[in-house]
Design a protein around this motif. Structure first.
Motif, PDB file in Angstrom:
ATOM      1  N   UNK A 159      14.728  -2.010   9.641  1.00 23.44           N
ATOM      2  CA  UNK A 159      14.898  -2.489   8.273  1.00 23.44           C
ATOM      3  C   UNK A 159      14.446  -3.948   8.156  1.00 23.44           C
ATOM      4  N   UNK A 160      14.834  -4.755   9.112  1.00 16.40           N
ATOM      5  CA  UNK A 160      14.417  -6.161   9.120  1.00 16.40           C
ATOM      6  C   UNK A 160      12.898  -6.272   9.243  1.00 16.40           C
ATOM      7  N   UNK A 161      12.300  -5.412  10.066  1.00 13.01           N
ATOM      8  CA  UNK A 161      10.843  -5.429  10.234  1.00 13.01           C
ATOM      9  C   UNK A 161      10.137  -5.063   8.927  1.00 13.01           C
ATOM     10  N   UNK A 162      10.658  -4.072   8.218  1.00  9.66           N
ATOM     11  CA  UNK A 162      10.049  -3.690   6.944  1.00  9.66           C
ATOM     12  C   UNK A 162      10.178  -4.807   5.903  1.00  9.66           C
ATOM     13  N   UNK A 163      11.304  -5.478   5.887  1.00 10.58           N
ATOM     14  CA  UNK A 163      11.461  -6.604   4.959  1.00 10.58           C
ATOM     15  C   UNK A 163      10.473  -7.722   5.278  1.00 10.58           C
ATOM     16  N   UNK A 164      10.361  -8.034   6.560  1.00 10.42           N
ATOM     17  CA  UNK A 164       9.420  -9.073   6.983  1.00 10.42           C
ATOM     18  C   UNK A 164       7.988  -8.664   6.633  1.00 10.42           C
ATOM     19  N   UNK A 165       7.653  -7.415   6.895  1.00 12.44           N
ATOM     20  CA  UNK A 165       6.301  -6.937   6.601  1.00 12.44           C
ATOM     21  C   UNK A 165       6.009  -7.015   5.100  1.00 12.44           C
ATOM     22  N   UNK A 166       6.969  -6.638   4.280  1.00 14.57           N
ATOM     23  CA  UNK A 166       6.772  -6.701   2.827  1.00 14.57           C
ATOM     24  C   UNK A 166       6.478  -8.128   2.379  1.00 14.57           C
ATOM     25  N   UNK A 167       7.231  -9.070   2.942  1.00 19.47           N
ATOM     26  CA  UNK A 167       7.043 -10.473   2.566  1.00 19.47           C
ATOM     27  C   UNK A 167       5.724 -11.036   3.085  1.00 19.47           C
ATOM     28  N   UNK A 168       5.215 -10.467   4.179  1.00 24.12           N
ATOM     29  CA  UNK A 168       4.032 -11.030   4.816  1.00 24.12           C
ATOM     30  C   UNK A 168       2.802 -10.133   4.682  1.00 24.12           C
ATOM     31  N   UNK A 169       2.797  -9.227   3.733  1.00 22.03           N
ATOM     32  CA  UNK A 169       1.642  -8.339   3.558  1.00 22.03           C
ATOM     33  C   UNK A 169       0.343  -9.112   3.373  1.00 22.03           C
ATOM     34  N   UNK A 170       0.420 -10.290   2.792  1.00 23.90           N
ATOM     35  CA  UNK A 170      -0.793 -11.091   2.593  1.00 23.90           C
ATOM     36  C   UNK A 170      -1.392 -11.526   3.930  1.00 23.90           C
TER      37      UNK A 170
ATOM     38  N   UNK B 149      -1.987   0.057   2.174  1.00 20.98           N
ATOM     39  CA  UNK B 149      -1.708  -1.344   2.502  1.00 20.98           C
ATOM     40  C   UNK B 149      -2.289  -2.280   1.443  1.00 20.98           C
ATOM     41  N   UNK B 150      -3.486  -1.987   0.986  1.00 24.17           N
ATOM     42  CA  UNK B 150      -4.108  -2.825  -0.047  1.00 24.17           C
ATOM     43  C   UNK B 150      -3.301  -2.734  -1.344  1.00 24.17           C
ATOM     44  N   UNK B 151      -2.899  -1.526  -1.699  1.00 27.21           N
ATOM     45  CA  UNK B 151      -2.099  -1.367  -2.922  1.00 27.21           C
ATOM     46  C   UNK B 151      -0.746  -2.047  -2.785  1.00 27.21           C
ATOM     47  N   UNK B 152      -0.123  -1.936  -1.614  1.00 28.81           N
ATOM     48  CA  UNK B 152       1.166  -2.593  -1.388  1.00 28.81           C
ATOM     49  C   UNK B 152       1.008  -4.106  -1.463  1.00 28.81           C
ATOM     50  N   UNK B 153      -0.080  -4.607  -0.897  1.00 26.79           N
ATOM     51  CA  UNK B 153      -0.341  -6.047  -0.941  1.00 26.79           C
ATOM     52  C   UNK B 153      -0.478  -6.529  -2.380  1.00 26.79           C
ATOM     53  N   UNK B 154      -0.957  -5.644  -3.252  1.00 26.28           N
ATOM     54  CA  UNK B 154      -1.090  -5.973  -4.673  1.00 26.28           C
ATOM     55  C   UNK B 154       0.219  -5.757  -5.450  1.00 26.28           C
ATOM     56  N   UNK B 155       1.287  -5.400  -4.723  1.00 22.01           N
ATOM     57  CA  UNK B 155       2.595  -5.271  -5.354  1.00 22.01           C
ATOM     58  C   UNK B 155       3.040  -3.854  -5.655  1.00 22.01           C
ATOM     59  N   UNK B 156       2.312  -2.848  -5.209  1.00 22.62           N
ATOM     60  CA  UNK B 156       2.666  -1.451  -5.466  1.00 22.62           C
ATOM     61  C   UNK B 156       3.791  -1.030  -4.515  1.00 22.62           C
ATOM     62  N   UNK B 157       5.008  -0.974  -5.033  1.00 17.82           N
ATOM     63  CA  UNK B 157       6.182  -0.642  -4.225  1.00 17.82           C
ATOM     64  C   UNK B 157       6.105   0.797  -3.722  1.00 17.82           C
TER      65      UNK B 157
END
Length: 179
Positions: free
Chosen positions: A51-62, A10-18
């Motif tokens: 899919x919508x939940x994953x998109x929302x989560x990606x945008x709101x990882x911060x 999660x920390x790495x994803x928040x830093x932009x690690x796809x």
């Protein structure tokens, strides 16, 4: 990376690690799909909601306060998306519900009996109030603890216990004929 803890990913994803986010999605996606499908009663809609939940989560990882709780955070998002879908959904036939042929090792009678019992269970679940159904599904299908359910649905633990107890009592009564 596949063995990394959720918090690390999660920390790495928040830093932009796809790639880290992909591992999170592969790890928790199946549970999210099952949960959404049971809430919505449709495999097709559940894929869209997840899919919508994953998109929302990606945008709101911060917005994720505790990276170690990423699973609960994702389940809360998919739960909210599924409830939103229920509110605006139109009734339609789901082609995914077509019957498939029974496995050769099972008799048609046993397959029919099991299917009727399963249909009765889902019909009973559909009669539950939405919050009770959500709590019961997280407990019984995802093996969430009461605390995890409380966190995922933003409810007090005592409320979760009560909702699950009422759901179990109701389901026992509804399924009495299948004992």
């Amino acid at each position: 990376m596949l063995d990394a803890a959720d918090a690390t990913l999660a920390v790495r994803a928040r830093d932009g690690d796809v790639h880290a986010y992909e591992v999170i999605a592969r790890r928790h996606g199946p549970l999210m799909r099952v949960y959404a499908a049971r809430l919505l009663g449709s495999e097709l809609e559940s894929d869209d909601v997840v899919q919508d939940a994953f998109l929302t989560a990606w945008r709101r990882l911060a917005d994720l306060d505790d990276p170690s709780r990423v699973r609960n955070w994702l389940m809360r998002i998919v739960s909210n998306k599924a409830v939103d879908r229920l509110r605006v959904r139109r009734d339609h036939d789901d082609v995914d519900r077509l019957e498939v042929s029974a496995p050769r090792h099972e008799t048609p009678e046993r397959v029919v009996e099991a299917r009727l019992q399963l249909d009765a269970m889902w019909a009973a679940l559909d009669k539950l109030p939405l919050d009770q159904r959500r709590c019961w599904l997280l407990r019984e299908t995802a093996d969430y603890s009461y605390a995890d359910i409380a966190e995922a649905l933003d409810l007090p633990v005592s409320t979760v216990r009560g909702k699950i107890a009422r759901a179990r009592t109701f389901l026992i009564t509804e399924m009495e004929a299948w004992r």
